[in-house]
Design a protein around this motif. Structure first.
Motif: not given
Lengths: 206, 206
Positions: A17-25, A27-34
């Motif tokens: 779900r968070f990756l899909e949110q990031a996609t709509t924003q 964004r191309t990368t995301i950290s494990s921390g995030e």
């Protein structure tokens, strides 16, 4: 593959779900921390959850959003759609038929069944409630892998027995009773009161 | 007390249900093996779950049904009743208001709120849907420890902020969004699609 815990699977669903949110924003990368922060867990847990399924991400760069999303969809079996039948056209059934989240994830409620003559024939969200007597003939024509059972407690087991005989392999159960199924059939129980009990536990043990 | 996992708490809730069934069947003792079988787990797990909270049962004799039930009710904070407010009189809210399981466990839905003028004033299961504008004044008059949020995704956080300011300490969230709350407030998310995803995972990884 080793046995993965339900809690890992649930967290993977959340990460997706968070990756899909990031996609709509965009964004191309995301950290494990995030991912950890969004999911209310730790980076170590995120890395551990993903490590069961191979190697992802680059140290210091994080994960590539579309790649990780696609991998998690693979893992969760979400690259295909599922035909779902719903038995029980009561209040809970009504809420589930309208639930947008199912279709978004590829779970299509294809038919609703009830035994109540007052409900049979009525139209729910574009579907006509069918007589549960047709369950076997319908499922012979069009197989379903997943069924949702939202009947009263005392008819749930009998309905489940019939679904299992028709080849249904996964059941989401809203009826407040334990269900007996063969070992190759998976049942998930949804019990609203049980969720409230984890909250009352938290309130009582602050 | 040490931190107990959510899965242990969920299993305690299940054991309590089995103990209540055993009570209605007039039984006085039950073994860890039997609780394990009903709950789809192992005797060792049952003993471990209970060991967090003290010493129960006698080797070879099993547990005394009413005693263990009462101890688990204590642990789960179920010896008292809870006043619950529900925000969101949509399909899901409607199903929840009618849900028998809540009242049986001492969770009383005391008020329902919505912002939709077409819903405000209508009667649901003996309760009149109230304008969500009255949330603060109502909760000042009568506190609630627990709230159920069944609003659309885009209004959930705002509703939760208001509930938290009114002293609500536990939230059961049906809106498909992560929620930010202060550390002393507990949120449980119920996500129907997520339950189906653990099933599709099982189907994909047979």
């Amino acid at each position: 593959m080793r046995k993965i815990s339900d809690s890992t699977i649930r967290r993977l669903s959340l990460y997706l779900r968070f990756l899909e949110q990031a996609t709509t924003q965009g964004r191309t990368t995301i950290s494990s921390g995030e991912l950890a922060k969004l999911g209310g867990t730790t980076s170590a847990q995120v890395r551990k959850d993903l490590s069961f399924f191979g190697s992802f991400g680059k140290r210091g760069l994080g994960y590539t959003v579309p790649e990780l999303a696609s991998r998690i969809r693979d893992i969760l079996g979400l690259q295909r759609g599922y035909r779902v039948v719903l038995v029980g056209a009561g209040r809970m059934g009504g809420a589930l038929v309208q639930y947008q989240g199912f279709k978004q994830r590829g779970f299509h409620i294809a038919a609703i069944y009830d035994q109540d003559a007052r409900k049979i024939g009525s139209r729910w969200n574009g579907l006509v409630v069918r007589d549960v007597r047709h369950l076997e003939t319908d499922l012979k024509k069009e197989r379903s892998d997943i069924a949702i059972v939202a009947t009263p407690a005392d008819s749930a087991q009998q309905v489940v027995d019939r679904l299992v005989r028709c080849g249904v392999k996964a059941i989401l159960n809203f009826a407040p009773v334990p269900l007996a199924v063969p070992p190759d059939v998976r049942v998930k129980h949804v019990n609203m009161a049980l969720e409230l009990e984890t909250l009352s536990y938290a309130l009582a043990n602050r």
